[in-house]
Write a protein that holds these residues in place. Sequence first.
Motif, PDB file in Angstrom:
ATOM      1  N   ALA A  41     -43.737  11.312 -44.853  1.00  0.00           N
ATOM      2  CA  ALA A  41     -44.593  12.360 -44.291  1.00  0.00           C
ATOM      3  C   ALA A  41     -43.841  13.673 -44.149  1.00  0.00           C
ATOM      4  N   SER A  42     -42.583  13.595 -43.695  1.00  0.00           N
ATOM      5  CA  SER A  42     -41.882  14.861 -43.474  1.00  0.00           C
ATOM      6  C   SER A  42     -41.499  15.506 -44.797  1.00  0.00           C
ATOM      7  N   SER A  43     -41.222  14.698 -45.814  1.00  0.00           N
ATOM      8  CA  SER A  43     -40.898  15.323 -47.100  1.00  0.00           C
ATOM      9  C   SER A  43     -42.154  15.943 -47.708  1.00  0.00           C
ATOM     10  N   ALA A  44     -43.315  15.320 -47.470  1.00  0.00           N
ATOM     11  CA  ALA A  44     -44.562  15.906 -47.982  1.00  0.00           C
ATOM     12  C   ALA A  44     -44.845  17.234 -47.289  1.00  0.00           C
ATOM     13  N   ALA A  45     -44.589  17.264 -45.988  1.00  0.00           N
ATOM     14  CA  ALA A  45     -44.829  18.497 -45.237  1.00  0.00           C
ATOM     15  C   ALA A  45     -43.925  19.614 -45.745  1.00  0.00           C
ATOM     16  N   ALA A  46     -42.690  19.249 -46.087  1.00  0.00           N
ATOM     17  CA  ALA A  46     -41.742  20.254 -46.571  1.00  0.00           C
ATOM     18  C   ALA A  46     -42.140  20.768 -47.948  1.00  0.00           C
ATOM     19  N   SER A  47     -42.528  19.849 -48.842  1.00  0.00           N
ATOM     20  CA  SER A  47     -42.785  20.253 -50.225  1.00  0.00           C
ATOM     21  C   SER A  47     -44.129  20.958 -50.376  1.00  0.00           C
ATOM     22  N   SER A  48     -45.112  20.573 -49.553  1.00  0.00           N
ATOM     23  CA  SER A  48     -46.454  21.091 -49.816  1.00  0.00           C
ATOM     24  C   SER A  48     -46.600  22.547 -49.416  1.00  0.00           C
ATOM     25  N   SER A  49     -45.564  23.107 -48.772  1.00  0.00           N
ATOM     26  CA  SER A  49     -45.710  24.500 -48.367  1.00  0.00           C
ATOM     27  C   SER A  49     -45.558  25.444 -49.552  1.00  0.00           C
ATOM     28  N   ILE A 245     -52.416   9.896 -45.905  1.00  0.00           N
ATOM     29  CA  ILE A 245     -53.855   9.758 -46.158  1.00  0.00           C
ATOM     30  C   ILE A 245     -54.024   8.657 -47.193  1.00  0.00           C
ATOM     31  N   LEU A 246     -54.882   7.706 -46.917  1.00  0.00           N
ATOM     32  CA  LEU A 246     -55.126   6.634 -47.876  1.00  0.00           C
ATOM     33  C   LEU A 246     -56.473   6.902 -48.538  1.00  0.00           C
ATOM     34  N   LEU A 247     -56.421   7.219 -49.824  1.00  0.00           N
ATOM     35  CA  LEU A 247     -57.624   7.537 -50.584  1.00  0.00           C
ATOM     36  C   LEU A 247     -58.082   6.259 -51.266  1.00  0.00           C
ATOM     37  N   VAL A 248     -59.277   5.782 -50.932  1.00  0.00           N
ATOM     38  CA  VAL A 248     -59.739   4.485 -51.424  1.00  0.00           C
ATOM     39  C   VAL A 248     -60.901   4.698 -52.384  1.00  0.00           C
ATOM     40  N   GLU A 249     -60.853   4.027 -53.549  1.00  0.00           N
ATOM     41  CA  GLU A 249     -61.916   4.224 -54.538  1.00  0.00           C
ATOM     42  C   GLU A 249     -63.242   3.682 -54.049  1.00  0.00           C
ATOM     43  N   LYS A 250     -63.214   2.492 -53.434  1.00  0.00           N
ATOM     44  CA  LYS A 250     -64.478   1.802 -53.223  1.00  0.00           C
ATOM     45  C   LYS A 250     -64.764   1.452 -51.780  1.00  0.00           C
ATOM     46  N   ASP A 251     -66.062   1.308 -51.544  1.00  0.00           N
ATOM     47  CA  ASP A 251     -66.612   1.002 -50.255  1.00  0.00           C
ATOM     48  C   ASP A 251     -66.085  -0.296 -49.651  1.00  0.00           C
ATOM     49  N   GLU A 291     -54.053  21.351 -44.672  1.00  0.00           N
ATOM     50  CA  GLU A 291     -53.852  21.706 -43.270  1.00  0.00           C
ATOM     51  C   GLU A 291     -52.888  20.768 -42.578  1.00  0.00           C
ATOM     52  N   LEU A 292     -52.945  19.490 -42.927  1.00  0.00           N
ATOM     53  CA  LEU A 292     -52.129  18.511 -42.216  1.00  0.00           C
ATOM     54  C   LEU A 292     -50.818  18.238 -42.936  1.00  0.00           C
ATOM     55  N   LYS A 293     -50.732  18.674 -44.200  1.00  0.00           N
ATOM     56  CA  LYS A 293     -49.519  18.492 -45.005  1.00  0.00           C
ATOM     57  C   LYS A 293     -49.067  17.032 -45.035  1.00  0.00           C
ATOM     58  N   LEU A 294     -50.006  16.156 -45.346  1.00  0.00           N
ATOM     59  CA  LEU A 294     -49.697  14.729 -45.388  1.00  0.00           C
ATOM     60  C   LEU A 294     -49.655  14.247 -46.838  1.00  0.00           C
ATOM     61  N   PRO A 295     -48.838  13.233 -47.112  1.00  0.00           N
ATOM     62  CA  PRO A 295     -48.875  12.646 -48.454  1.00  0.00           C
ATOM     63  C   PRO A 295     -50.189  11.875 -48.661  1.00  0.00           C
ATOM     64  N   VAL A 296     -50.646  11.846 -49.898  1.00  0.00           N
ATOM     65  CA  VAL A 296     -51.889  11.137 -50.218  1.00  0.00           C
ATOM     66  C   VAL A 296     -51.570   9.960 -51.128  1.00  0.00           C
ATOM     67  N   LEU A 297     -51.942   8.760 -50.704  1.00  0.00           N
ATOM     68  CA  LEU A 297     -51.713   7.558 -51.506  1.00  0.00           C
ATOM     69  C   LEU A 297     -53.073   7.020 -51.953  1.00  0.00           C
ATOM     70  N   ALA A 298     -53.203   6.678 -53.238  1.00  0.00           N
ATOM     71  CA  ALA A 298     -54.509   6.274 -53.757  1.00  0.00           C
ATOM     72  C   ALA A 298     -54.565   4.782 -54.050  1.00  0.00           C
ATOM     73  N   LEU A 299     -55.641   4.164 -53.575  1.00  0.00           N
ATOM     74  CA  LEU A 299     -55.885   2.754 -53.840  1.00  0.00           C
ATOM     75  C   LEU A 299     -57.128   2.668 -54.720  1.00  0.00           C
ATOM     76  N   THR A 329     -56.495  18.207 -55.189  1.00  0.00           N
ATOM     77  CA  THR A 329     -55.478  17.894 -54.210  1.00  0.00           C
ATOM     78  C   THR A 329     -54.195  17.581 -54.975  1.00  0.00           C
ATOM     79  N   PRO A 330     -53.163  18.408 -54.795  1.00  0.00           N
ATOM     80  CA  PRO A 330     -51.952  18.175 -55.589  1.00  0.00           C
ATOM     81  C   PRO A 330     -51.202  16.924 -55.132  1.00  0.00           C
ATOM     82  N   ASP A 331     -50.463  16.357 -56.059  1.00  0.00           N
ATOM     83  CA  ASP A 331     -49.451  15.358 -55.731  1.00  0.00           C
ATOM     84  C   ASP A 331     -50.019  14.088 -55.073  1.00  0.00           C
ATOM     85  N   ILE A 332     -51.076  13.538 -55.658  1.00  0.00           N
ATOM     86  CA  ILE A 332     -51.586  12.248 -55.173  1.00  0.00           C
ATOM     87  C   ILE A 332     -50.750  11.146 -55.806  1.00  0.00           C
TER      88      ILE A 332
END
Lengths: 420, 420
Positions: A41-49, A245-251, A291-299, A329-332
């Motif tokens: 999380a902290s590396s994502a916050a640093a890089s996303s700026s 942030i966990l990005l989920v494809e399906k319901d 806004e939250l500068k969080l990493p996004v992981l996709a499932l 959204t960059p860097d998923i």
Amino acid sequence: MSDRRKRRRPDPDSDSESDTRPFKHLLKPDATILSSLRTLASSAAASSSKTLTLSDLRLSAACREVSDLPPSAVQSAIESLAVSLARSILSGQGFSFTVPSRSSANQLYVPELDRIVLKDKTSLRPYSSVSTVRKTTITTRILHLIHQLCLKNIHVTKRDLFYTDVKLFQDQTQSDAVLDDVSCILGCTRSSLNVVAAEKGVVVGRLIFSDNGDMIDCTKMGMGGKAIPPNIDRVGDMKSDALFILLVEKDAAYMRLAEDRFYNRFPCIIVTAKGQPDVATRLFLRKMKMELKLPVLALVDSDPYGLKILSVYGCGSKNMSYDSANLTTPDIKWLGIRPSDLDKYKIPEQCRLPMTEQDIKTGKDLLEEDFVKKNPGWVEELNLMVKSKQKAEIQALSSFGFQYLSEVYLPLKLQQRDWL
Amino acid sequence: MSDRRKRRRPDPDSDSESDTRPFKHLLKPDATILSSLRTLASSAAASSSKTLTLSDLRLSAACREVSDLPPSAVQSAIESLAVSLARSILSGQGFSFTVPSRSSANQLYVPELDRIVLKDKTSLRPYSSVSTVRKTTITTRILHLIHQLCLKNIHVTKRDLFYTDVKLFQDQTQSDAVLDDVSCILGCTRSSLNVVAAEKGVVVGRLIFSDNGDMIDCTKMGMGGKAIPPNIDRVGDMKSDALFILLVEKDAAYMRLAEDRFYNRFPCIIVTAKGQPDVATRLFLRKMKMELKLPVLALVDSDPYGLKILSVYGCGSKNMSYDSANLTTPDIKWLGIRPSDLDKYKIPEQCRLPMTEQDIKTGKDLLEEDFVKKNPGWVEELNLMVKSKQKAEIQALSSFGFQYLSEVYLPLKLQQRDWL
């Protein structure tokens, strides 16, 4: 003997399954996993700026992008346009719109930005031409309607817009296409025009935000979650103590994680568009990331469409490339289910599905796409998929028990930092 | 002259449109409309307390219905069934399931109940027969899985269930069909089995309820609204000061009403399944109607599918007739858009659409359905639709201005008590 059998054939329903479920023994205490997530999380916050823009690359002249404008700015832009058209008519030159071309020939993938952008080609749409008089009239009418929407500051759907003048528009594809043109002409996003798409996404987890003035606490949304609002301009005040942030494809996978309150074990925000990403969910994801500068992981499913969905969130669809800066959204990171997981997690043969000819073609096409090529890990995974001709849904993990996803697979993935 | 033109051709975008919009002048003050709505609400509260059941009609022996059971009761039912099967095997009679038939020949529309119910025909599913051995095995396996779900009290989707034993089930239609059989065998609803459908409905307005322990205030859900939870058994504590429930077919109309906070002008709860009604939304609507004893008014497209959707909420789908008592909401009123509204509200010709051959056939088929026949007003409207061969979407009202729906059409409908 009975013990050994149990170990070989995973029993999804056994009460004392905790020991027999594959890879469960590899799991470290949650505290260990959490500390690794904090680093992420902290590396994502640093890089996303330092998100690059077209002007950083000195491409702003060669490429065209739109931006979010407040209703009053859209209103003024339409008024200035009207004045310049009137001037043109008065000076005897008639009237025409200069419309940016949205064809694929005018599109470009910019690797530094990792998204598709629109180049600077435009075409003239004169009123005094038999071939364009209708489209010019429609354009004028749409500008008129948008002006009213911004004045009243209300939101409507594309369908509403179409019905205000069916006689002129004839069918909705015509008003829809001109609406995208108008975005490009005015240089603002479609949401700035106050025309919104139907919502279908939901969000749950460690997020507080305001929707049209109401404060929403997404940890208190039960299992159903909060419907993602169709109009992003009324969303604000995002606050979160999540680590990703966990990005989920399906319901179905979303439901499992919401019921198990996965976000309380590993602080995160869980979001899904229930299939194909819609504009509202894409805008919402981007806003959270920014806004939250969080990493996004996709499932996503382990098939070409899973990766394609990831790519739409990540670098945009060709159809709306003019707005890629706001929609993407960059860097998923691709967390899973990845083709290599099928063997790694010993997904039983009967839960894997053979790829159809069309699947394989889509997979091969993806291998030619720039956004895949620039990530060697993705190329490797996709090659493996196309070679093995096997795909699998997220739900395939249910063969190890209904809660295998939330209790073993995801924690282990997070522990091993196993994303690409 | 210019004034007269304005009156004849409604201008959706005029700033001072309030006077020119058709029928706007008929609107009485909100207080008058509200007092009429209060009468409606109290009569609904009085009448809904005497809902008929199969046993009132002495049909409980001839018809089969399921009911909501807590997980522990489902568990015991499965255990009792297992014991009886074991007894049958031990007594040398082998083992077989007695499965209620779900075919349409075994279905009945009961006018007193105003819904489709299942009759009492059953068939035997013996293990010792080549034609049924596979289905008997699948049934046993599903019972086993459901037992585990109830033990842990977690919810899964049909897709999750399928993936626990792909080798046996082969494809999902097989496990889905047996799941419905199991509901009928155990005499409980599918939600009692802890197998839930994907959610797609949303709710907004004057409703407070608990979702999985979290209190949700639907007046504070912004424009997006609250996603309707997939598992109704975790929904409770409903409270409301609404005077009616507005059931909306489509997303776009829902959005208009949510953004305009229509529920604050006329206290109501607004709910939509965004098209075809899903099980979660049907259960949620019924629960609201039963607990809050509010009248339900439906806003659907003026086409055969609008009425069909209304009928699924009202009297159930053939596919799940065994559960019609739990899935259906009695006494839904057809508010609009009704075929007679097209002329009454002077919907412009270009906003009406010609019905296709298929539309007309669907309309004629509906005229043969018992649930339509028993409402003479509906028959009349449907006859008008089929005769005029015209249909219109809710969105067609946008031709009088984007907010015509929320500011004129609906208030006037409520004021005139214009529902059937």
